[in-house]
Design a protein around this motif. Sequence first.
Motif, PDB file in Angstrom:
ATOM      1  N   PHE A 120       2.704  -6.789  -8.826  1.00 11.77           N
ATOM      2  CA  PHE A 120       3.452  -6.628  -7.576  1.00 11.77           C
ATOM      3  C   PHE A 120       3.851  -5.173  -7.420  1.00 11.77           C
ATOM      4  O   PHE A 120       4.582  -4.624  -8.245  1.00 11.77           O
ATOM      5  CB  PHE A 120       4.699  -7.519  -7.557  1.00 11.77           C
ATOM      6  N   PHE A 121       3.347  -4.567  -6.362  1.00  8.84           N
ATOM      7  CA  PHE A 121       3.662  -3.172  -6.055  1.00  8.84           C
ATOM      8  C   PHE A 121       4.634  -3.145  -4.885  1.00  8.84           C
ATOM      9  O   PHE A 121       4.479  -3.878  -3.914  1.00  8.84           O
ATOM     10  CB  PHE A 121       2.377  -2.410  -5.707  1.00  8.84           C
ATOM     11  N   ARG A 176       2.740   4.736  -0.288  1.00  5.74           N
ATOM     12  CA  ARG A 176       2.190   4.720  -1.641  1.00  5.74           C
ATOM     13  C   ARG A 176       0.826   4.023  -1.683  1.00  5.74           C
ATOM     14  O   ARG A 176       0.633   2.973  -1.091  1.00  5.74           O
ATOM     15  CB  ARG A 176       3.153   4.017  -2.587  1.00  5.74           C
ATOM     16  N   GLU A 177      -0.113   4.629  -2.422  1.00  7.40           N
ATOM     17  CA  GLU A 177      -1.432   4.062  -2.700  1.00  7.40           C
ATOM     18  C   GLU A 177      -1.784   4.419  -4.133  1.00  7.40           C
ATOM     19  O   GLU A 177      -1.208   5.337  -4.706  1.00  7.40           O
ATOM     20  CB  GLU A 177      -2.492   4.610  -1.737  1.00  7.40           C
ATOM     21  N   ALA A 178      -2.748   3.692  -4.715  1.00  8.34           N
ATOM     22  CA  ALA A 178      -3.092   3.951  -6.117  1.00  8.34           C
ATOM     23  C   ALA A 178      -4.518   3.515  -6.423  1.00  8.34           C
ATOM     24  O   ALA A 178      -5.099   2.689  -5.728  1.00  8.34           O
ATOM     25  CB  ALA A 178      -2.125   3.204  -7.035  1.00  8.34           C
ATOM     26  N   ASP A 179      -5.038   4.088  -7.489  1.00 10.68           N
ATOM     27  CA  ASP A 179      -6.282   3.633  -8.099  1.00 10.68           C
ATOM     28  C   ASP A 179      -5.905   2.844  -9.342  1.00 10.68           C
ATOM     29  O   ASP A 179      -5.040   3.265 -10.116  1.00 10.68           O
ATOM     30  CB  ASP A 179      -7.175   4.813  -8.497  1.00 10.68           C
ATOM     31  N   THR A 226      -8.751  -0.400  -5.771  1.00 10.08           N
ATOM     32  CA  THR A 226      -7.921   0.504  -4.983  1.00 10.08           C
ATOM     33  C   THR A 226      -6.772  -0.283  -4.366  1.00 10.08           C
ATOM     34  O   THR A 226      -6.991  -1.337  -3.761  1.00 10.08           O
ATOM     35  CB  THR A 226      -8.744   1.169  -3.858  1.00 10.08           C
ATOM     36  N   LEU A 227      -5.566   0.222  -4.547  1.00 11.87           N
ATOM     37  CA  LEU A 227      -4.390  -0.347  -3.897  1.00 11.87           C
ATOM     38  C   LEU A 227      -4.142   0.467  -2.640  1.00 11.87           C
ATOM     39  O   LEU A 227      -3.847   1.656  -2.717  1.00 11.87           O
ATOM     40  CB  LEU A 227      -3.167  -0.279  -4.821  1.00 11.87           C
ATOM     41  N   THR A 228      -4.299  -0.166  -1.484  1.00 12.50           N
ATOM     42  CA  THR A 228      -4.088   0.534  -0.229  1.00 12.50           C
ATOM     43  C   THR A 228      -2.609   0.520   0.142  1.00 12.50           C
ATOM     44  O   THR A 228      -1.778  -0.107  -0.534  1.00 12.50           O
ATOM     45  CB  THR A 228      -4.915  -0.111   0.900  1.00 12.50           C
ATOM     46  N   ARG A 229      -2.321   1.188   1.210  1.00 11.49           N
ATOM     47  CA  ARG A 229      -0.943   1.298   1.687  1.00 11.49           C
ATOM     48  C   ARG A 229      -0.315  -0.093   1.839  1.00 11.49           C
ATOM     49  O   ARG A 229      -0.961  -1.031   2.301  1.00 11.49           O
ATOM     50  CB  ARG A 229      -0.956   2.018   3.027  1.00 11.49           C
ATOM     51  N   HIS A 230       0.919  -0.201   1.433  1.00  7.85           N
ATOM     52  CA  HIS A 230       1.661  -1.449   1.533  1.00  7.85           C
ATOM     53  C   HIS A 230       3.078  -1.127   2.002  1.00  7.85           C
ATOM     54  O   HIS A 230       3.567  -0.029   1.819  1.00  7.85           O
ATOM     55  CB  HIS A 230       1.661  -2.195   0.194  1.00  7.85           C
ATOM     56  N   ASP A 231       3.725  -2.072   2.627  1.00 10.43           N
ATOM     57  CA  ASP A 231       5.030  -1.804   3.223  1.00 10.43           C
ATOM     58  C   ASP A 231       6.170  -2.153   2.275  1.00 10.43           C
ATOM     59  O   ASP A 231       5.956  -2.508   1.118  1.00 10.43           O
ATOM     60  CB  ASP A 231       5.173  -2.540   4.554  1.00 10.43           C
ATOM     61  N   LYS A 246       3.385  -5.867  -2.180  1.00 13.94           N
ATOM     62  CA  LYS A 246       2.037  -6.437  -2.150  1.00 13.94           C
ATOM     63  C   LYS A 246       1.667  -6.938  -3.534  1.00 13.94           C
ATOM     64  O   LYS A 246       1.808  -6.219  -4.525  1.00 13.94           O
ATOM     65  CB  LYS A 246       1.046  -5.362  -1.713  1.00 13.94           C
ATOM     66  N   TRP A 247       1.194  -8.188  -3.604  1.00 18.43           N
ATOM     67  CA  TRP A 247       0.672  -8.753  -4.843  1.00 18.43           C
ATOM     68  C   TRP A 247      -0.815  -8.453  -4.929  1.00 18.43           C
ATOM     69  O   TRP A 247      -1.528  -8.563  -3.941  1.00 18.43           O
ATOM     70  CB  TRP A 247       0.867 -10.267  -4.887  1.00 18.43           C
ATOM     71  N   VAL A 248      -1.278  -8.076  -6.099  1.00 18.58           N
ATOM     72  CA  VAL A 248      -2.691  -7.866  -6.377  1.00 18.58           C
ATOM     73  C   VAL A 248      -3.071  -8.822  -7.500  1.00 18.58           C
ATOM     74  O   VAL A 248      -2.365  -8.917  -8.503  1.00 18.58           O
ATOM     75  CB  VAL A 248      -2.969  -6.405  -6.805  1.00 18.58           C
ATOM     76  N   LYS A 249      -4.181  -9.538  -7.320  1.00 18.98           N
ATOM     77  CA  LYS A 249      -4.649 -10.493  -8.326  1.00 18.98           C
ATOM     78  C   LYS A 249      -5.922  -9.942  -8.967  1.00 18.98           C
ATOM     79  O   LYS A 249      -6.894  -9.642  -8.276  1.00 18.98           O
ATOM     80  CB  LYS A 249      -4.942 -11.833  -7.673  1.00 18.98           C
TER      81      LYS A 249
END
Length: 78
Positions: free
Chosen positions: A8-9, A17-20, A29-34, A38-41
Amino acid sequence: MIGSLYLFFHDWNSNGREADLNFEGRDYTLTRHDKEGKWVKLHVMREDSNDGNLKLKIKGTKGPNIMLSKLSLVEDVE
C-alpha cells in the motif's frame, strides 16, 4: 509458497509520487496515486520463496519520496 504480496503506497499530501519496483527480478511501475493511496498486488511464485527470502526494491522516480505504509504477504489456499 505461492501467494501474493500486497503493498500500500500513500501519497498523503498529493505530491505526485511515483516509483519503480523490482520484486524478485521482475520490474513494475507505480504510477501517480492520490491521497487515498493505492494497493499493488505482486504474484509470489514458489521459485521466489525457495531460498526463504523475498527481495523487493523500491525507487522513487517522482515526488519528494515514496511512501510504503502497509504490506501483507498472503499464501494461496488450495
